[in-house]
Design a protein around this motif. Structure first.
Motif, short mmCIF file in Angstrom:
data_model
loop_
_atom_site.label_atom_id
_atom_site.label_comp_id
_atom_site.label_asym_id
_atom_site.label_seq_id
_atom_site.Cartn_x
_atom_site.Cartn_y
_atom_site.Cartn_z
N GLU A 86 58.54 9.04 12.32
CA GLU A 86 58.49 9.98 11.20
C GLU A 86 57.97 9.23 9.98
OE1 GLU A 86 61.11 9.54 13.11
OE2 GLU A 86 61.70 11.49 13.94
N PRO A 87 57.17 9.91 9.15
CA PRO A 87 56.45 9.19 8.10
C PRO A 87 57.32 8.29 7.21
CG PRO A 87 55.67 11.43 8.24
CD PRO A 87 56.80 11.33 9.21
N GLN A 88 58.45 8.83 6.71
CA GLN A 88 59.23 8.01 5.77
C GLN A 88 59.98 6.89 6.50
OE1 GLN A 88 61.40 10.61 2.98
NE2 GLN A 88 59.71 12.01 3.30
N ALA A 89 60.43 7.18 7.71
CA ALA A 89 61.11 6.14 8.48
C ALA A 89 60.12 5.03 8.82
CB ALA A 89 61.70 6.75 9.76
N PHE A 90 58.91 5.44 9.15
CA PHE A 90 57.86 4.46 9.49
C PHE A 90 57.57 3.55 8.30
CE2 PHE A 90 53.56 3.04 10.47
CZ PHE A 90 53.68 2.73 11.82
N GLU A 91 57.48 4.18 7.15
CA GLU A 91 57.21 3.40 5.92
C GLU A 91 58.37 2.45 5.61
OE1 GLU A 91 56.38 5.50 2.20
OE2 GLU A 91 54.78 6.48 3.34
N ARG A 92 59.59 2.97 5.77
CA ARG A 92 60.74 2.11 5.50
C ARG A 92 60.76 0.92 6.46
NH1 ARG A 92 66.95 3.33 6.86
NH2 ARG A 92 65.99 3.19 8.91
N ASP A 93 60.46 1.17 7.72
CA ASP A 93 60.42 0.07 8.69
C ASP A 93 59.40 -0.99 8.28
OD1 ASP A 93 62.35 1.26 10.17
OD2 ASP A 93 61.10 1.70 11.91
N ALA A 94 58.27 -0.50 7.75
CA ALA A 94 57.22 -1.45 7.34
C ALA A 94 57.73 -2.31 6.18
CB ALA A 94 55.96 -0.70 6.94
N GLU A 95 58.46 -1.68 5.27
CA GLU A 95 59.02 -2.44 4.13
C GLU A 95 60.05 -3.46 4.62
OE1 GLU A 95 58.56 1.43 1.30
OE2 GLU A 95 60.58 0.58 1.52
N ILE A 96 60.87 -3.01 5.57
CA ILE A 96 61.90 -3.92 6.12
C ILE A 96 61.23 -5.11 6.81
CG2 ILE A 96 63.68 -4.12 7.92
CD1 ILE A 96 64.61 -1.29 7.13
N ALA A 97 60.21 -4.80 7.62
CA ALA A 97 59.52 -5.87 8.34
C ALA A 97 58.89 -6.85 7.33
CB ALA A 97 58.44 -5.28 9.25
N HIS A 98 58.32 -6.30 6.28
CA HIS A 98 57.68 -7.12 5.26
C HIS A 98 58.70 -8.07 4.61
CE1 HIS A 98 54.49 -7.98 2.43
NE2 HIS A 98 55.39 -7.90 1.46
N ALA A 99 59.85 -7.49 4.25
CA ALA A 99 60.90 -8.29 3.59
C ALA A 99 61.44 -9.37 4.54
CB ALA A 99 62.03 -7.38 3.12
N LEU A 100 61.62 -9.00 5.81
CA LEU A 100 62.17 -9.98 6.76
C LEU A 100 61.17 -11.10 7.04
CD1 LEU A 100 64.05 -7.65 9.30
CD2 LEU A 100 65.05 -9.05 7.49
#
Ligand code: FAD
Length: 474
Positions: A99-113
């Motif tokens: 889902e678009p917002q979940a996908f975006e949040r995952d990308a942010e999480i991956a970026h931070a990690l």
């Protein structure tokens, strides 16, 4: 150093790409589920009921393999960072949400990690094909289902079937919250007491086996009859990832290859699973679909504000037996038959002329299979505003639908017991029955069961007039 296996909507050990990749590293695995705000919207009440049971089942499966499920709640990124600090883990593996917002949040999480040197990897464990991967000849998204499905099936590769590692080595000294404290059952009121489901991967496999043995051989016709157990009831299991869609597809095709069911029946079932992928594909390419009509002119529909009509619809008290049966089945079981979903949705959007988003929100809260992409896509399909949608001017007649698809009345009599004694002839339109028939059936219209809240013919004409205002058609 351990690998964190972050479970979300992939609550299974078989056919789980993130688990398989984590196992391949040969390192200890920390299976974790984080109860966080759904980035797209708050998870519905019936879905939380399911989640409660599914997490318990997943924990039990993990325990048979020497592991367990670690539960945390709060912001996902902070919780992952905390777990990394506590355990010295340096990798997070997960199956993606699309889902678009979940996908975006995952990308942010991956970026931070990744910025903290954590190896973060995502896989597709929930769809036949990753949204965005199937494109038409000009590189754009398909907007019509049949060519989409053809391209998807030509292009997507079924992954090999796996059962997951037999032993999962999980460090013991890691704290977990208690699922009892999460209190995931609906409150005020708890209407879930009659839900009769077996959440978890064993429940999903059992539902599939049962369907292959009984429903699949006559699926294409049987699936339209709500009184027959002819569909798989896999939708909540698929939504929570307790079974992979490829597994369902392959087992149906295996049954056909073994001569147990006609190939055409298996392919019809595969096509329905394809609608699930098509919904995710549309949401990916048109991320405003939960809020806005896919065909923008439909956002100018002159929707009515009708709290009484909406309430009668939600409670199954419209006076139209098939509509009421469906809405009561939804409330009692957390699920509704697809044919009846189409009829009740059409009744709300066309007969009552109430905005489809009101109905979508009610389904979201009360369905155990509530799925953003499928729910929104189907509501827009019924409303005529979606991609490849039913034309708006095709208005379901709830009486005729009942006479055709519930001809023996088994479905209506089950869910609207006050009509039980009425003969088939009058069952779908009790107000047309002569007074003595109603008396013999012990039915007082307006007392035991409501008078119809609107007249089908007038409502139909009003809906067609409304359509003219947005499209000039009628
Ligand atoms: P089966 O007939 O056995 O089909 C197998 C699987 O194919 C289903 O489990 C489902 O994953 C998929 N599927 C079948 N039909 C559809 C469809 N039209 N669209 C997308 N996937 C489909 N389905 C959901 O999973 N979640 C929803 O929130 C949802 N909301 C809906 C709202 C409306 C207004 C309508 C008309 C339909 C909605 N559906 C939704 C689709 C469909 O009704 C259910 O998937 C189906 O009834 C589930 O029962 P089953 O598993 O026995 O289906």
């Amino acid at each position: 150093k351990p690998v964190i296996l972050w479970f979300r909507r992939d609550l299974r050990l078989h056919d789980n790409p993130a688990l398989n990749h984590a196992a391949e590293t040969g390192r200890p695995i920390l299976p974790v589920f984080i109860l966080d705000r759904n980035p797209d919207r708050q998870t519905g009440a019936a879905s939380l009921w399911w989640l409660d049971k599914s997490l318990r089942a997943l924990d039990a499966s993990l325990q048979t393999r020497g592991s367990r499920l670690i539960l945390r709640s709060g912001d996902s990124l902070s919780q992952l960072q905390k777990l990394i600090q506590e355990t010295n883990a340096d990798a997070v593996f997960m199956n993606r949400l699309f889902e678009p917002q979940a996908f975006e949040r995952d990308a942010e999480i991956a970026h931070a990690l990744k910025a903290d040197a954590v190896d973060c990897r995502g896989f597709n464990g929930s769809l036949l094909c990753r949204p965005g991967a199937v494109l038409n000849g000009t590189g754009g998204p398909y907007k019509v289902f049949t060519p989409f499905l053809k391209a998807l099936l030509a292009q997507a590769e079924p992954p090999a079937h796996t059962t997951g590692p037999r032993e999962i080595d999980t460090p013991t000294a890691v704290e977990s919250e208690s699922i009892d404290d999460w209190k995931l059952h609906p409150t005020g009121p708890d209407w879930s007491k009659g839900f009769d489901w077996t959440p978890g991967e064993d429940g999903g496999s059992a539902a599939l086996s049962d369907f292959l043995a009984h429903g699949l051989k006559a699926y294409s016709v049987g699936r339209d009859h709500p009184d027959r157990p002819a569909t798989s009831r896999l939708s909540p299991h698929l939504h929570w990832g307790e079974i992979s869609p490829w597994r369902a597809v392959e087992r149906a095709r295996d049954a056909a290859a073994a001569g147990k069911v006609p190939a055409a029946e298996a392919e019809k079932f595969v096509a329905e699973i394809g609608w699930r992928d098509f919904s995710a594909h549309l949401l990916h390419h048109f991320p405003t679909m939960p809020e806005r009509a896919f065909r923008p002119e439909y956002d100018a529909m002159p929707w009515r504000d009708d709290p009484k009509g909406l309430e009668a619809w939600k409670r199954g008290r419209t006076g139209y037996p098939l509509v009421d049966a469906g809405m009561r089945q939804l409330w009692a079981t957390g699920w509704m038959h697809n044919r009846v979903r189409m009829v009740v949705a059409s009744f709300l959007v066309k007969h009552l002329l109430i905005d489809w988003r009101e109905g979508e929100a009610w389904f979201w809260d009360t369905l155990v299979d509530a799925d953003l992409a499928s729910n929104v896509q189907n509501w827009q399909w019924v409303a005529g505003s979606g991609a490849d949608a039913a034309p708006y001017f095709r208005i379901f007649n709830p009486i005729a639908q009942g006479e055709k698809f519930d001809a023996k009345g088994g479905y209506v009599r089950r869910w609207v017991p006050e009509l039980r004694a009425l003969s088939d002839r009058w069952l779908q339109a009790p107000w047309t029955a002569p007074a003595e028939v109603l008396r013999d059936a012990g039915l007082r219209l307006g007392k035991d069961y409501p008078h119809p809240i609107l007249d089908h013919g007038q409502a139909r004409a009003r809906a067609l007039d409304a359509l003219k205002t947005v499209s000039g058609r009628g």
